[in-house]
Design a protein around this motif. Sequence first.
Motif, short mmCIF file in Angstrom:
data_model
loop_
_atom_site.label_atom_id
_atom_site.label_comp_id
_atom_site.label_asym_id
_atom_site.label_seq_id
_atom_site.Cartn_x
_atom_site.Cartn_y
_atom_site.Cartn_z
N PRO A 187 -7.64 1.90 -5.49
CA PRO A 187 -8.21 1.00 -4.48
C PRO A 187 -7.14 0.17 -3.79
N MET A 188 -7.54 -0.47 -2.72
CA MET A 188 -6.63 -1.34 -1.98
C MET A 188 -6.15 -2.48 -2.88
N GLU A 213 0.83 -1.20 0.00
CA GLU A 213 0.00 0.00 0.00
C GLU A 213 0.86 1.26 0.00
N GLN A 214 1.99 1.21 0.70
CA GLN A 214 2.87 2.37 0.76
C GLN A 214 3.56 2.61 -0.58
N ASP A 231 -8.99 6.81 -10.76
CA ASP A 231 -7.92 6.07 -10.08
C ASP A 231 -6.75 5.86 -11.01
N ASP A 232 -5.61 5.56 -10.40
CA ASP A 232 -4.40 5.32 -11.18
C ASP A 232 -4.13 3.84 -11.38
N TRP A 233 -4.86 2.98 -10.71
CA TRP A 233 -4.74 1.54 -10.92
C TRP A 233 -6.06 0.87 -10.53
N GLU A 234 -6.21 -0.36 -10.96
CA GLU A 234 -7.39 -1.14 -10.59
C GLU A 234 -7.03 -2.61 -10.55
N TRP A 235 -7.80 -3.36 -9.76
CA TRP A 235 -7.65 -4.81 -9.65
C TRP A 235 -9.01 -5.42 -9.97
#
Length: 339
Positions: A51-52, A41-42, A101-105
């Motif tokens: 998102p997480m 996360e960091q 967002d800058d990323w997604e899962w």
Amino acid sequence: MVERYLWLGRRPLHLRLRFLQGESTGSYVTRLAARNLRPVEQVLASVGVGPMPVEPQYTEMYASRYARERLADLSGCSVAELSLRLVSLRDEFLMPDGSADDWEWPWDARAGFIVQACSLCAASRGTRCPAWLILPDPWHVCLRHGRWTDNSRSLQCPYIDLRDHPGVVRAQQRLNRVRKRLGYVAARWVEADALSVLTCVRYLENPSRAGEREWAVLAARVGEQRARPVAQFGMLARLAWDMAWLEERRRAGRLSAADSRAWLQRVGRQRGFAFRDPLTHWISGHRPVRHARQASDSGAEGPGETEVAGQEAAPLASLQDLTCLPWVRMPNEMDRLFL
């Protein structure tokens, strides 16, 4: 929309990470964080906002153009190198411009399969934790260490030891020779058609009842769904080798109708009567290629068939996406563990 700070990700992390061939972006980011003794996360907070994270064995991570640039900075390499090493960061898989967002899962990978990497290969690259690949097909054969891995995500039985299945090693070597003969793209199309033919004839549909103790034992240990592609792999390679012989001559303009008939009779005797009908269907769509010079001599406008070598395939296109035949079921698509 959360504001992104321009300084985020400009400085590379202290410890670099060696790439694994075919690694997923999610696996790489997770390993990069562990290498630098930081929570993932960091590390992602230095890339942007989103998102997480999800465990990389479940799905793939996709990034925006902005996040790709920041991740390249953190990794200490160029965007071009990062995109070359991590296929899911190539332009066709980037998130749309203007995304919040800058990323997604996502719940499912957009393309390809999540396959566990050979742990010995990962260890040679400096990691002791499980690593994951994003591959066109749901299996991977490591010839260096004699291991078969797949998309089962099992940590109790992460691989199948091929010392007990030497025929699988020979099969992968045969497929590698097919790729040298035809080129990678054309060979993938031939492998796809060979797998489709196996689906049509229901070859070793149930390994535990195939009358071969080797596969029955494997099916009892890892399950029929995981054992099936291992059991099919030898025949897949032999059939692809047969089909490559005809395809190589077809593409070179050296295949006659008599050659096709003789090939069908020969392969039908070798592989079994059940293969004749699907191979006849395959041949009907792979008639001899007429090259430009032959076409001009006869007054025709051009080739009657599109050559496989001229067809491009997406980097993560699976065999079931590539085949020109109607029987396309993959042999071991695993259900997601969290569904």
